[in-house]
Enzyme design. Sequence first.
Site, short mmCIF file in Angstrom:
data_model
loop_
_atom_site.label_atom_id
_atom_site.label_comp_id
_atom_site.label_asym_id
_atom_site.label_seq_id
_atom_site.Cartn_x
_atom_site.Cartn_y
_atom_site.Cartn_z
N TYR A 78 0.82 -1.22 0.00
CA TYR A 78 0.00 0.00 0.00
C TYR A 78 0.85 1.27 0.00
CZ TYR A 78 -3.99 -3.01 1.10
OH TYR A 78 -4.95 -3.99 1.08
N LYS A 104 3.57 -15.30 1.49
CA LYS A 104 3.57 -16.14 0.29
C LYS A 104 5.02 -16.35 -0.15
CE LYS A 104 0.52 -16.96 -2.42
NZ LYS A 104 -0.08 -18.27 -2.72
N ASP A 118 -2.75 -17.93 1.43
CA ASP A 118 -3.97 -18.50 0.84
C ASP A 118 -4.48 -19.65 1.69
OD1 ASP A 118 -1.60 -19.74 0.09
OD2 ASP A 118 -2.32 -20.37 -1.88
N ASP A 166 -5.10 -7.18 5.71
CA ASP A 166 -6.34 -6.49 5.38
C ASP A 166 -7.43 -7.52 5.09
OD1 ASP A 166 -8.05 -4.48 4.72
OD2 ASP A 166 -6.96 -3.78 2.97
N ASP A 179 -10.51 -9.25 7.86
CA ASP A 179 -11.94 -9.13 7.52
C ASP A 179 -12.61 -10.50 7.46
OD1 ASP A 179 -11.87 -6.43 7.52
OD2 ASP A 179 -12.37 -6.15 5.41
#
Length: 370
Positions: A141, A192, A225, A249, A253
């Site tokens: 970001y 990852k 993942d 992020d 959620d």
Amino acid sequence: MAHNILVLPGDGIGQEVMTQVRRTIDWFGDNRGLDVNITEDKVGGSAYDAYGAPITDEIVDQALAADCVLFGAVGGPQYDTLDFSLRPERGLLRLRKDLELFANLRPAICFDALAEASSLKKELVAGLDIMIVRELTGGVYFGEPRGISDLPNGERRGINTQVYDTYEIRRVARVAFDLAQKRGNRVHSSEKNNVMESGILWKEEVQWVHDNEFADVQLEHILADNCGMQLVRAPKQFDVIVTDNLFGDMLSDVAAMLTGSLGMLPSASLGARDEATGKSKALYEPVHGSAPDIAGQDKANPLACILSLAMALRYSLDKSDDADLLEAAVDRVLGSGVRTGDIMSEGATLTSCTGMGDAVLAELSKSISG
Ligand code: NAD
């Protein structure tokens, strides 16, 4: 010694839920000896209306000097056409930046009484208690280069850069291990590393912090993942999850929705620990926004903001016992069937924002009257 708290209710339901938090703080002052100096000011749209900016330098200075900031929510449709630099959320972003709040703590706790409201089967979520630690100030970001450029062939290219330095990974890993020692003593670090060099560095640096500083904590590495899949398959296998800004992020959620409503979700954002005082800069806020659709109607659920106060008691004010007391009171209120509209279910008793505040205070009072 009195703690200094800066209270910034913000806009919309931020004001209403923070009123219930102020009443709760008063209760702890009257009944449990909580000694606090509170300064309250404006942020977001209400600050723009009063001061012409979503936050002022004076308020940022107060936040820097405070033991912690209690933040409500900002935003509203009347501010949507303002220049980007004047938008309400700039107030929050500036606080995060100036206080260097690099670790975002998002607990996902499923109160037994709300387990039916989860999208997962009750037995998978009842008793769930996960803490997701998301790196908040680095990663894709913020990484450079970024932007959209025109290509010679007439197409366009969008670029963002995932970049982490050693110190950014180590400091957020320390927060996660430190928390784990006060909970279930287990950390999953998620990245990852199979496809990203930044993931390889993340994994190696988290392992370094573990081996050199927190060898007693159980550490597992999990691909992001797979972490997402495991969160919806068997969420109770996790204690603390530490991950980067982007994966955090999404994973926070996902975890949040296991527990029901936005109105129930607290959060904390922590900065570096001051060596002299042992304290971290900190901001506590509900995950929800200013909910313009129900603002001013005394309908908002104040529990996310009240549970954010519980986090402040635990992490900034050295009052873990009071945090436990408050969380237990919320648990009993929910168990008694009292509900705001967002968590309403058949057979429960509908109440207002103020009514929910009353119910929590009544349970707190019962808990000390033996
Ligand atoms: P929102 O979280 O404000 O509301 C989403 C939905 O959830 C609405 O239907 C709302 O009524 C409901 N809801 C949220 N909190 C609730 C509570 N405590 N009790 C009962 N119901 C609740 O998100 P949105 O509608 O996407 O955004 C509204 C405004 O809030 C926008 O201006 C947005 O930019 C801002 N926002 C601010 C923050 C923040 O201050 N950290 C976070 C998210 C959104």
